[in-house]
Motif scaffolding. Structure first.
Motif, PDB file in Angstrom:
ATOM      1  N   ARG A  69       0.830  -1.210   0.000  1.00 36.49           N
ATOM      2  CA  ARG A  69       0.000   0.000   0.000  1.00 36.49           C
ATOM      3  C   ARG A  69       0.856   1.249   0.000  1.00 36.49           C
ATOM      4  O   ARG A  69       1.885   1.309   0.653  1.00 36.49           O
ATOM      5  CB  ARG A  69      -0.901   0.019   1.233  1.00 36.49           C
ATOM      6  CG  ARG A  69      -1.888  -1.093   1.291  1.00 36.49           C
ATOM      7  CD  ARG A  69      -2.765  -0.966   2.545  1.00 36.49           C
ATOM      8  NE  ARG A  69      -3.438  -2.207   2.820  1.00 36.49           N
ATOM      9  CZ  ARG A  69      -3.017  -3.128   3.685  1.00 36.49           C
ATOM     10  NH1 ARG A  69      -1.936  -2.926   4.379  1.00 36.49           N
ATOM     11  NH2 ARG A  69      -3.692  -4.236   3.868  1.00 36.49           N
ATOM     12  N   ARG A  70       0.352   2.248  -0.746  1.00 40.54           N
ATOM     13  CA  ARG A  70       0.971   3.580  -0.732  1.00 40.54           C
ATOM     14  C   ARG A  70      -0.079   4.594  -1.176  1.00 40.54           C
ATOM     15  O   ARG A  70      -0.680   4.443  -2.231  1.00 40.54           O
ATOM     16  CB  ARG A  70       2.170   3.648  -1.671  1.00 40.54           C
ATOM     17  CG  ARG A  70       2.829   5.014  -1.636  1.00 40.54           C
ATOM     18  CD  ARG A  70       4.059   5.065  -2.543  1.00 40.54           C
ATOM     19  NE  ARG A  70       4.824   6.244  -2.235  1.00 40.54           N
ATOM     20  CZ  ARG A  70       5.845   6.297  -1.403  1.00 40.54           C
ATOM     21  NH1 ARG A  70       6.255   5.227  -0.794  1.00 40.54           N
ATOM     22  NH2 ARG A  70       6.467   7.433  -1.173  1.00 40.54           N
ATOM     23  N   SER A  71      -0.308   5.597  -0.357  1.00 33.59           N
ATOM     24  CA  SER A  71      -1.235   6.691  -0.669  1.00 33.59           C
ATOM     25  C   SER A  71      -2.589   6.201  -1.159  1.00 33.59           C
ATOM     26  O   SER A  71      -3.098   6.666  -2.169  1.00 33.59           O
ATOM     27  CB  SER A  71      -0.609   7.621  -1.717  1.00 33.59           C
ATOM     28  OG  SER A  71       0.615   8.118  -1.266  1.00 33.59           O
ATOM     29  N   GLY A  72      -3.161   5.246  -0.464  1.00 35.76           N
ATOM     30  CA  GLY A  72      -4.483   4.751  -0.816  1.00 35.76           C
ATOM     31  C   GLY A  72      -4.508   3.781  -1.986  1.00 35.76           C
ATOM     32  O   GLY A  72      -5.557   3.261  -2.343  1.00 35.76           O
ATOM     33  N   THR A  73      -3.363   3.520  -2.600  1.00 41.78           N
ATOM     34  CA  THR A  73      -3.281   2.568  -3.708  1.00 41.78           C
ATOM     35  C   THR A  73      -2.770   1.238  -3.183  1.00 41.78           C
ATOM     36  O   THR A  73      -1.812   1.192  -2.406  1.00 41.78           O
ATOM     37  CB  THR A  73      -2.329   3.089  -4.811  1.00 41.78           C
ATOM     38  OG1 THR A  73      -2.800   4.346  -5.249  1.00 41.78           O
ATOM     39  CG2 THR A  73      -2.255   2.132  -5.969  1.00 41.78           C
ATOM     40  N   GLU A  74      -3.412   0.168  -3.615  1.00 39.28           N
ATOM     41  CA  GLU A  74      -3.019  -1.159  -3.174  1.00 39.28           C
ATOM     42  C   GLU A  74      -2.541  -1.984  -4.358  1.00 39.28           C
ATOM     43  O   GLU A  74      -3.147  -1.961  -5.430  1.00 39.28           O
ATOM     44  CB  GLU A  74      -4.215  -1.854  -2.507  1.00 39.28           C
ATOM     45  CG  GLU A  74      -3.902  -3.232  -1.997  1.00 39.28           C
ATOM     46  CD  GLU A  74      -5.069  -3.841  -1.253  1.00 39.28           C
ATOM     47  OE1 GLU A  74      -5.095  -3.723  -0.017  1.00 39.28           O
ATOM     48  OE2 GLU A  74      -5.950  -4.419  -1.918  1.00 39.28           O
ATOM     49  N   THR A  75      -1.456  -2.711  -4.165  1.00 39.66           N
ATOM     50  CA  THR A  75      -0.925  -3.618  -5.179  1.00 39.66           C
ATOM     51  C   THR A  75      -0.844  -5.010  -4.583  1.00 39.66           C
ATOM     52  O   THR A  75      -0.308  -5.180  -3.481  1.00 39.66           O
ATOM     53  CB  THR A  75       0.500  -3.181  -5.617  1.00 39.66           C
ATOM     54  OG1 THR A  75       0.431  -1.860  -6.139  1.00 39.66           O
ATOM     55  CG2 THR A  75       1.074  -4.119  -6.654  1.00 39.66           C
ATOM     56  N   LEU A  76      -1.393  -5.980  -5.292  1.00 37.11           N
ATOM     57  CA  LEU A  76      -1.237  -7.375  -4.898  1.00 37.11           C
ATOM     58  C   LEU A  76      -0.115  -7.947  -5.739  1.00 37.11           C
ATOM     59  O   LEU A  76      -0.006  -7.641  -6.934  1.00 37.11           O
ATOM     60  CB  LEU A  76      -2.527  -8.153  -5.115  1.00 37.11           C
ATOM     61  CG  LEU A  76      -3.755  -7.634  -4.365  1.00 37.11           C
ATOM     62  CD1 LEU A  76      -4.959  -8.526  -4.636  1.00 37.11           C
ATOM     63  CD2 LEU A  76      -3.487  -7.528  -2.873  1.00 37.11           C
ATOM     64  N   ALA A  77       0.720  -8.751  -5.116  1.00 42.48           N
ATOM     65  CA  ALA A  77       1.868  -9.320  -5.814  1.00 42.48           C
ATOM     66  C   ALA A  77       2.184 -10.689  -5.226  1.00 42.48           C
ATOM     67  O   ALA A  77       1.703 -11.048  -4.148  1.00 42.48           O
ATOM     68  CB  ALA A  77       3.078  -8.394  -5.668  1.00 42.48           C
ATOM     69  N   ALA A  78       3.021 -11.425  -5.947  1.00 44.46           N
ATOM     70  CA  ALA A  78       3.514 -12.704  -5.448  1.00 44.46           C
ATOM     71  C   ALA A  78       5.025 -12.628  -5.361  1.00 44.46           C
ATOM     72  O   ALA A  78       5.674 -11.894  -6.111  1.00 44.46           O
ATOM     73  CB  ALA A  78       3.086 -13.832  -6.365  1.00 44.46           C
ATOM     74  N   VAL A  79       5.566 -13.393  -4.442  1.00 43.04           N
ATOM     75  CA  VAL A  79       7.002 -13.446  -4.204  1.00 43.04           C
ATOM     76  C   VAL A  79       7.416 -14.912  -4.222  1.00 43.04           C
ATOM     77  O   VAL A  79       6.761 -15.746  -3.604  1.00 43.04           O
ATOM     78  CB  VAL A  79       7.340 -12.817  -2.826  1.00 43.04           C
ATOM     79  CG1 VAL A  79       8.812 -12.915  -2.531  1.00 43.04           C
ATOM     80  CG2 VAL A  79       6.853 -11.373  -2.766  1.00 43.04           C
ATOM     81  N   LEU A  80       8.487 -15.229  -4.943  1.00 47.07           N
ATOM     82  CA  LEU A  80       8.976 -16.601  -5.016  1.00 47.07           C
ATOM     83  C   LEU A  80      10.384 -16.640  -4.430  1.00 47.07           C
ATOM     84  O   LEU A  80      11.296 -15.992  -4.951  1.00 47.07           O
ATOM     85  CB  LEU A  80       8.968 -17.093  -6.467  1.00 47.07           C
ATOM     86  CG  LEU A  80       9.239 -18.574  -6.687  1.00 47.07           C
ATOM     87  CD1 LEU A  80       8.176 -19.448  -6.009  1.00 47.07           C
ATOM     88  CD2 LEU A  80       9.295 -18.894  -8.174  1.00 47.07           C
ATOM     89  N   VAL A  81      10.530 -17.384  -3.333  1.00 46.02           N
ATOM     90  CA  VAL A  81      11.808 -17.481  -2.633  1.00 46.02           C
ATOM     91  C   VAL A  81      12.099 -18.939  -2.303  1.00 46.02           C
ATOM     92  O   VAL A  81      11.179 -19.751  -2.166  1.00 46.02           O
ATOM     93  CB  VAL A  81      11.830 -16.639  -1.335  1.00 46.02           C
ATOM     94  CG1 VAL A  81      11.621 -15.160  -1.632  1.00 46.02           C
ATOM     95  CG2 VAL A  81      10.786 -17.123  -0.336  1.00 46.02           C
TER      96      VAL A  81
END
Length: 179
Positions: A69-81
């Motif tokens: 989240r930043r300034s009311g904007t949301e990003t969904l993401a995936a992380v592969l580790v």
């Protein structure tokens, strides 16, 4: 005593894959290199899988779903580790996504957002608009074992092939070695 898994061509055994995974493989040029093995759903979690089978911790990769989240904007993401590392969510992942706050999604939210089962979430078949952040150690592996979208199977593929998945970005030090 460990069990040796039987690996089959994933495109020929799509009954062992979640629907989003099956659909993604159908149109992906790397699909022929992807294999699937049926497992007992009780050993779907990485530590149980490694203890019960011939899979090593070093070849196991975990797909984590994050909300940035930043300034009311949301990003969904995936992380592969890799399973031998811990995703650096508070620094590397947050900065890569340009977020002020970043957190792992709850189990229920991750399942709903991906259409996959918890414990089986895979980078193959994620929503097309999601960034897929991959720690450089994952693509350095000859083979990686990841979820299939369901708990009753696992997918194996060449590590370098992960960088060809939609939205993939290979990041140096996205994760830190586990203690």
């Amino acid at each position: 005593m460990t069990t040796e898994l039987t690996w089959l061509r994933a495109t020929e055994h799509s009954d062992l894959l979640a629907e989003p995974t099956r659909a993604a493989l159908a149109g992906w040029p790397g699909a022929e290199a992807v294999q699937v093995a049926e497992i007992d759903p009780a050993i779907a979690d990485t530590s149980a899988l490694v203890a019960a089978t011939d899979i090593t911790l070093e070849s196991s990769a975990n797909c984590l779903v994050v909300r940035a989240r930043r300034s009311g904007t949301e990003t969904l993401a995936a992380v592969l580790v890799l399973a031998t590392t811990k995703a650096d969510i508070n620094t590397a992942i947050r900065k890569t996504l340009g977020a002020r706050k970043c957190s792992f999604m709850s189990m229920g939210a991750a399942v709903e957002a991906t259409g996959m089962e918890y414990g089986g979430i895979t980078p193959i078949g994620l929503p097309q608009d999601w960034p897929l952040l991959i720690d450089e150690r994952v693509v350095a592996q000859d083979q990686i074992v990841i979820g299939s979208g369901v708990r009753r199977s696992k997918v194996r593929m060449p590590g370098p092939l992960a960088q060809q998945l939609p939205g993939a970005q290979v990041i140096t030090d996205l994760a830190v070695p586990s203690a």
